[in-house]
Design a protein around this motif. Structure first.
Motif, PDB file in Angstrom:
ATOM      1  N   GLY A  27     -30.469  15.699 -48.511  1.00  0.00           N
ATOM      2  CA  GLY A  27     -29.891  16.313 -47.323  1.00  0.00           C
ATOM      3  C   GLY A  27     -28.801  15.542 -46.627  1.00  0.00           C
ATOM      4  O   GLY A  27     -27.764  16.126 -46.294  1.00  0.00           O
ATOM      5  N   PRO A  28     -28.968  14.227 -46.333  1.00  0.00           N
ATOM      6  CA  PRO A  28     -27.955  13.532 -45.549  1.00  0.00           C
ATOM      7  C   PRO A  28     -26.572  13.539 -46.171  1.00  0.00           C
ATOM      8  O   PRO A  28     -25.582  13.372 -45.470  1.00  0.00           O
ATOM      9  N   LEU A  30     -25.171  16.122 -47.806  1.00  0.00           N
ATOM     10  CA  LEU A  30     -24.575  17.444 -47.940  1.00  0.00           C
ATOM     11  C   LEU A  30     -23.508  17.695 -46.870  1.00  0.00           C
ATOM     12  O   LEU A  30     -23.674  17.367 -45.713  1.00  0.00           O
ATOM     13  N   SER A  35     -21.913  23.249 -41.631  1.00  0.00           N
ATOM     14  CA  SER A  35     -22.039  21.989 -40.904  1.00  0.00           C
ATOM     15  C   SER A  35     -20.727  21.592 -40.252  1.00  0.00           C
ATOM     16  O   SER A  35     -20.712  20.834 -39.289  1.00  0.00           O
ATOM     17  N   TYR A 152     -33.181  22.117 -50.378  1.00  0.00           N
ATOM     18  CA  TYR A 152     -32.082  22.697 -49.595  1.00  0.00           C
ATOM     19  C   TYR A 152     -31.177  23.590 -50.434  1.00  0.00           C
ATOM     20  O   TYR A 152     -30.809  24.697 -50.024  1.00  0.00           O
ATOM     21  N   ALA A 217     -23.150  11.342 -43.238  1.00  0.00           N
ATOM     22  CA  ALA A 217     -23.669  12.165 -44.317  1.00  0.00           C
ATOM     23  C   ALA A 217     -22.922  11.901 -45.617  1.00  0.00           C
ATOM     24  O   ALA A 217     -23.521  11.727 -46.675  1.00  0.00           O
ATOM     25  N   GLN A 221     -24.352  10.166 -49.244  1.00  0.00           N
ATOM     26  CA  GLN A 221     -24.247  10.784 -50.562  1.00  0.00           C
ATOM     27  C   GLN A 221     -23.631   9.810 -51.562  1.00  0.00           C
ATOM     28  O   GLN A 221     -24.119   9.658 -52.685  1.00  0.00           O
ATOM     29  N   PRO A 313     -28.489  18.854 -42.630  1.00  0.00           N
ATOM     30  CA  PRO A 313     -27.727  17.609 -42.637  1.00  0.00           C
ATOM     31  C   PRO A 313     -27.680  16.917 -41.282  1.00  0.00           C
ATOM     32  O   PRO A 313     -27.587  15.692 -41.210  1.00  0.00           O
ATOM     33  N   SER A 317     -29.157  13.265 -41.529  1.00  0.00           N
ATOM     34  CA  SER A 317     -28.300  12.101 -41.286  1.00  0.00           C
ATOM     35  C   SER A 317     -28.843  11.265 -40.138  1.00  0.00           C
ATOM     36  O   SER A 317     -28.761  10.029 -40.166  1.00  0.00           O
TER      37      SER A 317
END
Length: 428
Positions: A27-28, A30, A35, A152, A217, A221, A313, A317
């Motif tokens: 998630g963090p 994306l 977003s 997700y 974020a 990744q 996200p 994050s």
């Protein structure tokens, strides 16, 4: 609009729940369509157009190079070090400055989560009616359940189609009379008014355009990819070339949608009274030339879709930032703790959102002030990030190019000047 960076769904082993893997791994990092243009952003750009016409278009246009540069720097630092921004900042800067930046970031994210959950409740009320407080609480609970139980990427494939409603703003521009010459001028020639209201709106627009959580974020990744061997030094140049191309395109699309929202609002609502009258006005009023009696429904789809995709996200994050500041080592135990943090942050956001709904706070105002809070918190994060990009202890001799640092410092100076100007006007 920014599209998903999909990764393999899971590294879940044994009995670990999908949320554990998502919160700590997936998630963090994306960056989604929603977003970048979540309900807070939609409200801010709508009010900017309604209040100031085309005068703030230049912000979305002229900040594009700096926004791209900041994302590239965040990605580069994470790719070289194999660690997210929070870990790098903790190791290389004063604890006082570091914790000040991180906790302001956490508070801003939590408030952003709250208003996005509130927007989901408003959207549901358009379709089914009922108590806004209960619908808001139910929306937050549903989002948390999805994050905890379903990867997700799986549910985003369905929910992302709701964000197509955002293209209705493009349709509005095509059906109303738009002064393209004035738009071209205002897009490249800044017009700054020495006024507290103008400076507050400028902070809000900057807060939604240069979003702090997107930097965290994106860095997370890249750090995950680096752990998997994708960011070794001999592959760094080719990797960053791909990141650069994707970032340029995603940011351009995102800013284009923001510009369309602002133009549509300026063309339909500028100088009209009743800016905050009603739950979805003036936001729904922007879409009436195209959707007519269904404007509220189109807006509701955009709000619900963008909020549901932005919440993961946002929460992820924030949870990752807190985990990295507490010295938790990577591993399955850390993943479980991050999942717990994510749930706690979402629960806090749900509580704030439900309280806002129960106290009948005007939703457009709440969404707008969330963007203001983001704008107020961005400068300390940007300062640490740009300094980190050239710190030999972190990146060695692979510091970011001087042009990226120059553009990033320009963003730092601009955001700081706006915040200071606002403070001077408010105190004066």
């Amino acid at each position: 609009m920014r599209f998903l960076h999909n990764k393999p769904d899971s590294k879940v082993q044994g009995s670990a729940r999908p949320a554990h893997s998502w919160a700590a791994d997936f998630g963090p990092g994306l960056v989604t369509t929603a977003s970048d243009n979540d309900p807070s952003g939609l409200a801010t750009y709508t009010l900017a157009g309604a209040w100031y016409g085309f005068d703030m278009l230049w912000v979305c246009v002229l900040t594009y190079p700096s926004t791209v540069a900041l994302q590239l720097i965040a990605s580069r630092v994470a790719a070289i070090t194999g660690r997210g921004l929070t870990v790098n900042m903790r190791e290389h800067y004063s604890p006082l400055f570091f914790y000040f930046a991180v906790w302001r970031f956490l508070l801003a994210n939590t408030f952003n989560i709250a208003v996005d959950v509130l927007a989901m409740g408003i959207a549901l009320r358009v379709f089914c009616g009922g108590s806004l407080a209960w619908l808001t609480f139910a929306s937050g609970g549903a989002s948390l359940a999805l994050q905890w139980c379903i990867p997700y990427a799986r549910y985003a494939r369905v929910l992302k189609w709701l964000t197509l409603a955002m293209f209705a703003y493009v349709g509005v521009i095509l059906v109303v009379d738009v002064p393209w010459q004035a738009i071209a001028i205002r897009s490249f020639v800044p017009r700054v008014v020495w006024d507290e209201g103008y400076m507050t709106m400028l902070i809000a627009v900057l807060g939604t355009t240069v979003s702090p959580y997107l930097l965290f974020a994106q860095a997370e990744q890249e750090a995950r990819d680096a752990e998997e061997g994708a960011a070794r030094r001999n592959a760094l140049n080719s990797k960053m070339s791909l990141v650069r191309r994707n970032t340029l395109l995603r940011t351009a699309l995102s800013n284009a949608v923001s510009i369309c929202v602002m133009i549509a609002a300026a063309a339909t609502l500028h100088l009209l009274p009743g800016t905050f009258a009603g739950e979805t006005s003036p936001m729904a009023g922007v879409l009436e030339p195209l959707a007519h009696g269904y404007a509220r429904h189109v807006l509701a789809l955009a709000l619900f879709g963008s909020a549901s995709l932005a919440l993961p996200p946002l929460a992820g994050s924030a949870a990752e930032a807190v985990a990295s500041s507490i010295h938790w080592e990577r591993g399955e135990r850390r993943d479980r703790r991050i999942a717990g943090l994510l749930a706690a942050i979402m629960a806090a956001g749900m509580a704030i959102a439900t309280a806002l709904a129960a106290s009948h706070v005007e939703p457009a105002k709440a969404l707008y002030w969330s963007a203001v809070v983001n704008g107020m918190t961005v400068t300390p994060v940007l300062v640490l990030l740009v300094l980190l990009s050239s710190k030999r202890g972190a990146v060695g001799d692979l510091s970011a190019h001087w042009s990226l640092r120059a553009l990033s410092w320009l963003a730092v100076i601009a955001t700081a000047c706006v915040v200071i100007s606002h403070a001077v006007l408010r105190l004066g």
